[in-house]
Write a protein that holds these residues in place. Sequence first.
Motif, PDB file in Angstrom:
ATOM      1  N   ASP A 182       0.823  -1.208   0.000  1.00 22.94           N
ATOM      2  CA  ASP A 182       0.000   0.000   0.000  1.00 22.94           C
ATOM      3  C   ASP A 182       0.855   1.255   0.000  1.00 22.94           C
ATOM      4  OD1 ASP A 182      -2.433  -1.363  -0.052  1.00 22.94           O
ATOM      5  OD2 ASP A 182      -2.588  -1.422   2.132  1.00 22.94           O
ATOM      6  N   ILE A 183       1.944   1.234   0.742  1.00 17.01           N
ATOM      7  CA  ILE A 183       2.834   2.391   0.782  1.00 17.01           C
ATOM      8  C   ILE A 183       3.457   2.630  -0.593  1.00 17.01           C
ATOM      9  CG2 ILE A 183       5.018   3.263   1.738  1.00 17.01           C
ATOM     10  CD1 ILE A 183       4.071   1.878   4.403  1.00 17.01           C
ATOM     11  N   ARG A 184       3.884   1.579  -1.247  1.00 12.30           N
ATOM     12  CA  ARG A 184       4.450   1.729  -2.592  1.00 12.30           C
ATOM     13  C   ARG A 184       3.397   2.248  -3.572  1.00 12.30           C
ATOM     14  NH1 ARG A 184       9.042  -1.435  -4.911  1.00 12.30           N
ATOM     15  NH2 ARG A 184      10.484  -1.750  -3.203  1.00 12.30           N
ATOM     16  N   ARG A 185       2.178   1.752  -3.463  1.00 14.76           N
ATOM     17  CA  ARG A 185       1.094   2.183  -4.353  1.00 14.76           C
ATOM     18  C   ARG A 185       0.817   3.677  -4.169  1.00 14.76           C
ATOM     19  NH1 ARG A 185      -3.777   2.809  -3.080  1.00 14.76           N
ATOM     20  NH2 ARG A 185      -3.710   1.456  -1.259  1.00 14.76           N
ATOM     21  N   VAL A 186       0.701   4.114  -2.917  1.00 16.68           N
ATOM     22  CA  VAL A 186       0.431   5.516  -2.638  1.00 16.68           C
ATOM     23  C   VAL A 186       1.634   6.376  -3.039  1.00 16.68           C
ATOM     24  CG1 VAL A 186      -0.051   7.193  -0.805  1.00 16.68           C
ATOM     25  CG2 VAL A 186      -1.262   5.008  -0.839  1.00 16.68           C
ATOM     26  N   ALA A 187       2.842   5.884  -2.813  1.00 17.68           N
ATOM     27  CA  ALA A 187       4.043   6.620  -3.236  1.00 17.68           C
ATOM     28  C   ALA A 187       4.050   6.801  -4.751  1.00 17.68           C
ATOM     29  CB  ALA A 187       5.298   5.887  -2.775  1.00 17.68           C
ATOM     30  N   ALA A 188       3.633   5.783  -5.489  1.00 19.71           N
ATOM     31  CA  ALA A 188       3.570   5.898  -6.948  1.00 19.71           C
ATOM     32  C   ALA A 188       2.578   6.978  -7.358  1.00 19.71           C
ATOM     33  CB  ALA A 188       3.191   4.554  -7.562  1.00 19.71           C
ATOM     34  N   LYS A 189       1.451   7.063  -6.653  1.00 17.94           N
ATOM     35  CA  LYS A 189       0.468   8.112  -6.943  1.00 17.94           C
ATOM     36  C   LYS A 189       1.038   9.494  -6.646  1.00 17.94           C
ATOM     37  CE  LYS A 189      -3.794   5.537  -6.068  1.00 17.94           C
ATOM     38  NZ  LYS A 189      -4.996   5.454  -5.220  1.00 17.94           N
ATOM     39  N   LEU A 190       1.704   9.631  -5.509  1.00 20.63           N
ATOM     40  CA  LEU A 190       2.300  10.916  -5.151  1.00 20.63           C
ATOM     41  C   LEU A 190       3.366  11.322  -6.165  1.00 20.63           C
ATOM     42  CD1 LEU A 190       2.635  10.504  -1.276  1.00 20.63           C
ATOM     43  CD2 LEU A 190       1.040  12.012  -2.499  1.00 20.63           C
ATOM     44  N   ALA A 191       4.123  10.364  -6.648  1.00 21.96           N
ATOM     45  CA  ALA A 191       5.149  10.650  -7.655  1.00 21.96           C
ATOM     46  C   ALA A 191       4.491  11.085  -8.965  1.00 21.96           C
ATOM     47  CB  ALA A 191       6.042   9.438  -7.871  1.00 21.96           C
ATOM     48  N   ALA A 192       3.410  10.418  -9.351  1.00 23.30           N
ATOM     49  CA  ALA A 192       2.697  10.782 -10.577  1.00 23.30           C
ATOM     50  C   ALA A 192       2.115  12.193 -10.479  1.00 23.30           C
ATOM     51  CB  ALA A 192       1.596   9.773 -10.863  1.00 23.30           C
ATOM     52  N   GLN A 193       1.788  12.625  -9.270  1.00 27.05           N
ATOM     53  CA  GLN A 193       1.254  13.970  -9.039  1.00 27.05           C
ATOM     54  C   GLN A 193       2.368  15.003  -8.895  1.00 27.05           C
ATOM     55  OE1 GLN A 193      -1.041  13.391  -5.473  1.00 27.05           O
ATOM     56  NE2 GLN A 193      -2.655  12.272  -6.540  1.00 27.05           N
ATOM     57  N   GLY A 194       3.611  14.566  -8.927  1.00 26.15           N
ATOM     58  CA  GLY A 194       4.743  15.479  -8.828  1.00 26.15           C
ATOM     59  C   GLY A 194       5.055  15.948  -7.421  1.00 26.15           C
ATOM     60  N   GLN A 195       4.563  15.228  -6.409  1.00 22.42           N
ATOM     61  CA  GLN A 195       4.800  15.633  -5.025  1.00 22.42           C
ATOM     62  C   GLN A 195       6.064  15.035  -4.434  1.00 22.42           C
ATOM     63  OE1 GLN A 195       1.401  16.120  -2.365  1.00 22.42           O
ATOM     64  NE2 GLN A 195       0.164  15.228  -4.011  1.00 22.42           N
ATOM     65  N   ILE A 196       6.448  13.839  -4.893  1.00 15.76           N
ATOM     66  CA  ILE A 196       7.670  13.188  -4.423  1.00 15.76           C
ATOM     67  C   ILE A 196       8.364  12.529  -5.602  1.00 15.76           C
ATOM     68  CG2 ILE A 196       6.749  12.740  -2.102  1.00 15.76           C
ATOM     69  CD1 ILE A 196       6.553   9.732  -2.959  1.00 15.76           C
ATOM     70  N   ALA A 197       9.606  12.139  -5.367  1.00 11.90           N
ATOM     71  CA  ALA A 197      10.355  11.330  -6.325  1.00 11.90           C
ATOM     72  C   ALA A 197      10.507   9.937  -5.732  1.00 11.90           C
ATOM     73  CB  ALA A 197      11.723  11.931  -6.585  1.00 11.90           C
ATOM     74  N   THR A 198      10.378   8.935  -6.566  1.00 11.98           N
ATOM     75  CA  THR A 198      10.645   7.556  -6.145  1.00 11.98           C
ATOM     76  C   THR A 198      11.856   7.091  -6.935  1.00 11.98           C
ATOM     77  OG1 THR A 198       9.056   6.722  -7.783  1.00 11.98           O
ATOM     78  CG2 THR A 198       8.241   7.061  -5.553  1.00 11.98           C
ATOM     79  N   THR A 199      12.888   6.690  -6.216  1.00  6.60           N
ATOM     80  CA  THR A 199      14.143   6.346  -6.877  1.00  6.60           C
ATOM     81  C   THR A 199      14.682   4.997  -6.411  1.00  6.60           C
ATOM     82  OG1 THR A 199      15.449   7.505  -5.202  1.00  6.60           O
ATOM     83  CG2 THR A 199      14.807   8.772  -7.144  1.00  6.60           C
ATOM     84  N   GLN A 200      15.525   4.446  -7.259  1.00  6.27           N
ATOM     85  CA  GLN A 200      16.279   3.230  -6.939  1.00  6.27           C
ATOM     86  C   GLN A 200      17.677   3.450  -7.500  1.00  6.27           C
ATOM     87  OE1 GLN A 200      15.458  -0.633  -8.955  1.00  6.27           O
ATOM     88  NE2 GLN A 200      14.921  -1.278  -6.883  1.00  6.27           N
ATOM     89  N   ARG A 201      18.656   3.401  -6.610  1.00  8.15           N
ATOM     90  CA  ARG A 201      20.042   3.673  -6.992  1.00  8.15           C
ATOM     91  C   ARG A 201      20.180   5.022  -7.702  1.00  8.15           C
ATOM     92  NH1 ARG A 201      19.908  -1.942  -9.147  1.00  8.15           N
ATOM     93  NH2 ARG A 201      20.280  -3.250  -7.333  1.00  8.15           N
ATOM     94  N   GLY A 202      19.401   6.008  -7.236  1.00 11.43           N
ATOM     95  CA  GLY A 202      19.485   7.353  -7.774  1.00 11.43           C
ATOM     96  C   GLY A 202      18.717   7.619  -9.055  1.00 11.43           C
ATOM     97  N   LYS A 203      18.060   6.608  -9.601  1.00 14.50           N
ATOM     98  CA  LYS A 203      17.300   6.781 -10.842  1.00 14.50           C
ATOM     99  C   LYS A 203      15.806   6.706 -10.541  1.00 14.50           C
ATOM    100  CE  LYS A 203      20.930   4.983 -13.706  1.00 14.50           C
ATOM    101  NZ  LYS A 203      21.354   4.116 -14.756  1.00 14.50           N
ATOM    102  N   HIS A 204      15.022   7.553 -11.230  1.00 15.57           N
ATOM    103  CA  HIS A 204      13.574   7.567 -11.026  1.00 15.57           C
ATOM    104  C   HIS A 204      12.961   6.247 -11.483  1.00 15.57           C
ATOM    105  CE1 HIS A 204      13.130  11.739  -9.776  1.00 15.57           C
ATOM    106  NE2 HIS A 204      14.176  11.976 -10.569  1.00 15.57           N
ATOM    107  N   VAL A 205      12.072   5.710 -10.646  1.00 13.86           N
ATOM    108  CA  VAL A 205      11.402   4.447 -10.948  1.00 13.86           C
ATOM    109  C   VAL A 205       9.930   4.544 -10.563  1.00 13.86           C
ATOM    110  CG1 VAL A 205      13.465   3.013 -10.629  1.00 13.86           C
ATOM    111  CG2 VAL A 205      11.974   3.479  -8.671  1.00 13.86           C
TER     112      VAL A 205
END
Length: 93
Positions: free
Chosen positions: A51-74
């Motif tokens: 659920d946290i990953r799902r909500v984080a993906a939504k926040l990233a799609a809205q431009g509120q946060i960045a989700t990264t892995q090894r410094g690259k947006h994912v």
Amino acid sequence: MTTSKSLNDTEIASAILHLCDVRGIRKTICPSEVARLLNHEDPSWRALMPDIRRVAAKLAAQGQIATTQRGKHVDAEHVRGPIRLGLISSHRS
């Protein structure tokens, strides 16, 4: 959800944004920090991670946060392995 506390997306989003705000711009948090904050009394906090990953993906799609892995947006919802969450700008007053 198998946890003792039922959480909605608004509560999860609020916790993500709060922890990112506390950490500051150009710093990141681990999604597990959000799970532990929301479910600190229950050792099954890991059940919150999808659920946290799902909500984080939504926040990233809205431009509120960045989700990264090894410094690259994912895409937090579809990438495997550890990710980080962070503010991309001063989005809140």
